[in-house]
Each structure stands twice: as structure tokens, then as C-alpha cells.
Design a protein around this motif. Structure first.
Motif, PDB file in Angstrom:
ATOM      1  N   UNK A   1      57.030 141.622 124.764  1.00 53.89           N
ATOM      2  CA  UNK A   1      56.704 142.811 125.540  1.00 53.89           C
ATOM      3  C   UNK A   1      57.337 144.069 124.939  1.00 53.89           C
ATOM      4  N   UNK A   2      56.506 145.070 124.702  1.00 50.70           N
ATOM      5  CA  UNK A   2      57.016 146.340 124.193  1.00 50.70           C
ATOM      6  C   UNK A   2      57.904 146.994 125.265  1.00 50.70           C
ATOM      7  N   UNK A   3      59.035 147.439 124.860  1.00 48.42           N
ATOM      8  CA  UNK A   3      59.940 148.112 125.791  1.00 48.42           C
ATOM      9  C   UNK A   3      60.877 147.195 126.542  1.00 48.42           C
ATOM     10  N   UNK A   4      60.774 145.882 126.311  1.00 49.78           N
ATOM     11  CA  UNK A   4      61.626 144.942 127.038  1.00 49.78           C
ATOM     12  C   UNK A   4      63.101 145.163 126.720  1.00 49.78           C
ATOM     13  N   UNK A   5      63.411 145.371 125.434  1.00 47.75           N
ATOM     14  CA  UNK A   5      64.807 145.581 125.043  1.00 47.75           C
ATOM     15  C   UNK A   5      65.364 146.875 125.631  1.00 47.75           C
ATOM     16  N   UNK A   6      64.557 147.908 125.681  1.00 46.97           N
ATOM     17  CA  UNK A   6      65.010 149.171 126.260  1.00 46.97           C
ATOM     18  C   UNK A   6      65.266 149.025 127.758  1.00 46.97           C
ATOM     19  N   UNK A   7      64.404 148.284 128.427  1.00 46.19           N
ATOM     20  CA  UNK A   7      64.609 148.020 129.858  1.00 46.19           C
ATOM     21  C   UNK A   7      65.907 147.266 130.085  1.00 46.19           C
ATOM     22  N   UNK A   8      66.139 146.241 129.253  1.00 42.48           N
ATOM     23  CA  UNK A   8      67.367 145.476 129.412  1.00 42.48           C
ATOM     24  C   UNK A   8      68.595 146.323 129.101  1.00 42.48           C
ATOM     25  N   UNK A   9      68.515 147.170 128.076  1.00 37.12           N
ATOM     26  CA  UNK A   9      69.657 148.015 127.716  1.00 37.12           C
ATOM     27  C   UNK A   9      70.031 148.952 128.871  1.00 37.12           C
TER      28      UNK A   9
END
Length: 243
Positions: A21-29
Motif C-alpha cells: 500500500x502506497x503511504x503505509x510507511x508514512x501512516x505508520x511513522x
């Protein structure tokens, strides 16, 4: 916050496919940053009872799924391999946390309030919440999602166990002004009430019975209810004859 919660729950339900999923890492961060600031907690007291915030624990597990193993070094001697989504926290003087030199580690996603003192070596895991004025002594552990109140003394070699899974299980809770003696172990969601004193070597789990010598009662955990140490109790290890 509701938008972040909805996204964390959605990504968690995707399992390992969340990595696509695009943006998953940013959401988690963003989620991890709120944990580190103490603005999110893995458990909270509602209507007099501690309850797990399921979606917060899901977010922590999501971080393990999204991360990849990465090497890091401490000086020229020590090399570590861990998920890059949970790096070591770095404190500044303005954080108000006293981190005494000597090999202690606090993982990103753990909150330490101003006035906390960390004596080396100690470890605080992701999702833990340690409130103001608490001291974590040498060789002590505060496990994942554990909730530790104000002015608590976690003595040397004691372990405050972590409860990350199952996600609906309340983690270990140590309320305000508790003294945890040396070499204690508090595990499996045990809750210790305000101003309680745990003598050295006390081990508390879901299967530990507490005998109240004042009232003649026995406190135990039950289905869905963890072991609870009453406020102001003094707990020492002991044995009683059984039939």
C-alpha cells in the motif's frame, strides 16, 4: 485521530499485503511519533478499569509487518539487526529524561515523561508508557505496551512484562507511587494499584494467588479479569500449606 485509527485498522486487516500500500510507511511513522510523544497509549483507564486500545496495539504489530531487518552499530564494537520501523529513541536535554550513560535502550514508540530516570543498563520496549518522576533501575525491563504511572520505582533486575498479543488483552499496569522491589516479575496483564509495595523477589502472573492476611481473602485472576493488587497493599513472597 479517527482518520489515523481507520487507516491503521484498514492496513492491519490487509496482513502482509499492507506492504504494497502506497503511504503505509508514512501512516505508520505518524502513528509511531504520537506513541513516542505519549499522545497515544496502548491502554487507558475507563470507568475505573484499565482497557487495551486494540487499534493502537494493531498499529504496533503493523510496524513489524512493514519493516525490514536492518543493521545498526553502536560505536565500533556492537552490531544489531532489527526492524527499521522501530529504531532506538534519541533523547535531548529538553525532553527532561535523565539517561545515565552505560548501555540503556529505549525503542521508538515508547513514551518517557519528563523527570524519568534511567539507570544503566535498562530497556523500554515499544508501546510502553512511563510517567513523570519514575525511576527505572539497572537491569530492569519495561515490556511492550506496559503502563507505568508517576513516581514509580522499578528496582534493579525487575521485569514489567509486555503484552502485545492478543491485541484485546490489557497489558501490565503499575499505577502511581508504587515501589517494585528488586528482582520482581510482573507479567500477563497483572495490575498493581496505587501506593502498593512489592517486596524483593515477588512474581505475579495470572496464576498467582494473593493471600490477604488482614481480611483473610484470596485474590485471583479470572476469565477476562487479570490479577489485581489492591491499592496500598504490601506484597511479599511466601508459601502456604495446601490440602
Amino acid at each position: 485521530m479517527s482518520k489515523l485509527r481507520n487507516e491503521i485498522e484498514r492496513l492491519f486487516e490487509l496482513g502482509m499485503d499492507a506492504k504494497k500500500e502506497r503511504g503505509a510507511l508514512a501512516t505508520f511513522a505518524a502513528f509511531r511519533d504520537l506513541l513516542s510523544k505519549g499522545e497515544l497509549r496502548a491502554a487507558e483507564k475507563r470507568d475505573g478499569r484499565w482497557q487495551a486500545n486494540v487499534w493502537v496495539k494493531q498499529g504496533i504489530l503493523l510496524g513489524f509487518r512493514l519493516g525490514v531487518s536492518e543493521e545498526t552499530q553502536a560505536g565500533d564494537t556492537f552490531t544489531f539487526v532489527d526492524r527499521n520501523t522501530f529504531p532506538v529513541r534519541r533523547f535531548k536535554s529538553e525532553d527532561g529524561v535523565r539517561m545515565v550513560p552505560g548501555g540503556s535502550t529505549v525503542r521508538a514508540g515508547a513514551y518517557l515523561a519528563p523527570g524519568v530516570i534511567c539507570m544503566p543498563p535498562m530497556y523500554v520496549n515499544v508501546g510502553a508508557y512511563v510517567d513523570e518522576g519514575t525511576m527505572i533501575d539497572s537491569h530492569a525491563l519495561v515490556g511492550s505496551c506496559a503502563q507505568v504511572g508517576k513516581r514509580v520505582h522499578v528496582s534493579a533486575a525487575s521485569q514489567i512484562g509486555g503484552v502485545l498479543e492478543p491485541v484485546n488483552a490489557s497489558p501490565v499496569v503499575i499505577e502511581d507511587d508504587v515501589l517494585v522491589g528488586g528482582n520482581c516479575g510482573i507479567y500477563e496483564g497483572t495490575q498493581v494499584g496505587r501506593r502498593a509495595v512489592l517486596g524483593s523477589g515477588v512474581i505475579l502472573t495470572r496464576s498467582t494467588p494473593l493471600f490477604d492476611t488482614v481480611r483473610g481473602e484470596i485474590y485471583r485472576s479470572s476469565e477476562g479479569v487479570p490479577l489485581m493488587v489492591p491499592e496500598g497493599a504490601v506484597v511479599v513472597a511466601g508459601a502456604r500449606a495446601i490440602t
